[in-house]
Design an enzyme around this catalytic site. Structure first.
Site: not given
Ligand code: SAM
Length: 457
Positions: A86, A187, A288, A317, A341, A387, A414
């Site tokens: 790029c 991009c 993702q 999460y 969630e 997650d 991540c």
């Molecule tokens: C990295 S994403 C993972 C999503 C899912 N596991 C996936 O693979 O698509 C993190 C998620 O955690 C939620 N989140 C962040 N902090 C949180 C909390 N304290 N309690 C509940 N959910 C939370 C966010 O809204 C988000 O959807």
């Protein structure tokens, strides 16, 4: 890592602009390498380990213990160096990618080194301790499949692109650690359907950002516009153009996402371990971005969870329910999955996405509170899947997880530093790292995704 001065410091004693010749040492977390100048650490971007470069200081003050710098000339090249695909990757240009100047296998080796270094420094797990966990080949960052034309070259994989809005309402991408918007023409890591939305074709007056959400399969493409806020919290006058390629259009508002045209969600198709499944994901809700990521992570999580029919699992999460669905298929209708969630829109998506799975209970709200309620009800779980966002799960949540006494914890992370900190806390709580995989879900950038299995010691 010796250094030679090449140019004097900038105005008023500030080192910014100073150019020094340095030997480049190992990679460090964050997309840069470590060098030293007169005893001070320099974090040098656009360099590779083993190179000798002219580093120009970009950030720092005379008394700081470290400065940031860009390699502006390479005096001795690493065999891993390539010409960035790029033209916008380089010092002072777009900050989206960190490793465009490294061959793809070398990028993955750098990410593996960072993950190992963080686990050693923050969780006390050296190479000898990791060897039984990672297997004979050592820690490897695995490539994932994708359908994009250039995914194998580490390009054209990003199915979501978050553009910033610069002067005149024109779209661009931000410079590294800066608010400056660089008006890139294309991009190179944007997936083909995301790249069809030419950022230069129209302007977006009154907008703060425009996210292009363009799943690899299907016809959906959604533009999510965030209005610019003034100091008094009022939005400036937003003038929406006709987007240049056929797309749905939605605006982020106080009451949620307002539909302007088309629909406010996209469909994401995923090949889960037991077959294909479709997920609805609203607006900029979490999903993702690499086309091969969701399937790769679901496969790795299911394998590490090692669930049998009839068992109970908590998916914390859970977003729109990707991992919940994969886990529910493992435990079957005689099992149970609690899916937690916090984001209301993601909860609504999850309820819809999982409604054919009677073994799933979606719990809206914060993970720590949900775990507290589960413990109060004496709820049994065999496996917990976590997650969390970039900061990790952290001690308060991990203590509640341990109080449920699952036999296995599967942690999807991540950020290698956050994973290492969580692994250290889980070790204190009686959980030993027993499996680790890492995936290159973000080629050309320093980001890496890891999946760890911890078992009760
Ligand atoms: C990295 S994403 C993972 C999503 C899912 N596991 C996936 O693979 O698509 C993190 C998620 O955690 C939620 N989140 C962040 N902090 C949180 C909390 N304290 N309690 C509940 N959910 C939370 C966010 O809204 C988000 O959807």
């Amino acid at each position: 890592m010796s250094s030679q001065p090449a140019q004097q410091a900038g105005e008023q004693g500030s080192p910014v602009g100073l150019e020094v010749e340095v030997e480049v040492g190992p990679v460090a977390h964050g997309g840069h390498c470590v060098a030293r100048h007169e005893g001070r650490v320099l974090f040098v971007r656009h360099a590779l380990p083993g190179e000798r470069v002219v580093a120009r200081v970009t950030e720092g003050a005379p008394r700081d213990s470290y400065w940031r710098a860009d390699a502006v000339a390479v005096l001795r090249l690493s065999p891993d160096r390539v010409t960035p695909p790029c033209p916008w990757a380089g010092p002072g240009l777009c900050g989206g990618c960190d490793w465009q100047h490294a061959a793809l296998p070398a990028q993955r080796a750098l990410k593996a080194a960072v993950l190992a270094e963080q686990l050693e420094r923050l969780a006390g797990l050296d190479a000898a301790a990791l060897a039984p966990v990672t297997g004979d080949g050592g820690l490897v960052v695995e490539a994932v499949d994708g359908d994009g034309v250039d995914v194998e070259a580490g390009l054209r994989w990003r199915t979501r692109v978050q553009y910033a809005v610069g002067p005149g309402g024109r779209l661009g991408l931000r410079e590294h650690r800066s608010h400056r918007v660089v008006e890139v023409d294309d991009c190179r890591i944007a997936a083909p359907r995301a790249a069809e939305v030419d950022p230069r074709a129209v302007t977006w007056p009154g907008a703060e950002g425009v996210e292009v959400v363009a799943p690899q399969t299907g016809e959906d493409r959604l533009l999510v516009v965030t209005p610019r806020r003034t100091g008094d919290g009022q939005g400036r006058r937003l003038r929406l153009p006709n987007p240049p390629a056929p797309s749905s259009l939605a605006v982020v508002g106080d009451e949620g996402l307002a539909r302007v045209r088309g629909r406010t969600w996209v469909a994401q198709e995923v090949e889960l371990p037991r077959g294909p499944r479709s997920f609805r994901v609203t607006g900029s809700g979490f999903w993702q971005v690499h086309p091969g990521a969701a399937a790769a992570l679901a496969g790795a999580v299911v394998r590490f969870a090692g669930l049998a029919p009839g068992e109970a699992v908590a998916d914390l999460y859970a977003g729109a329910g990707l991992l919940t669905a994969a886990l529910a298929e493992e435990v079957g209708e005689d099992g149970r999955v609690v899916s937690v969630e916090g984001d209301a829109r993601a909860v609504a998506d999850a309820r819809r996405n999982l409604r054919d799975l009677p073994q799933v209970r979606v719990l809206p709200g914060r993970v720590d509170r949900a775990l507290g309620a589960m413990a109060a009800d004496d709820e049994h779980v065999d496996v917990v899947v976590l997650d969390p966002p970039r900061v990790g799960a952290r001690r308060g949540v991990l203590e509640r997880v341990a109080s449920l006494a699952p036999r296995t914890v599967v942690h999807v992370a991540c950020d290698p530093a956050a994973l290492a900190r969580d692994v250290a806390v889980l070790a204190e709580l009686g959980y030993r790292l027993d499996g680790l995989r890492a995936f290159d879900l973000f080629p050309q950038t320093h980001h890496v995704e890891a999946v760890a299995r911890l078992v009760r010691a």
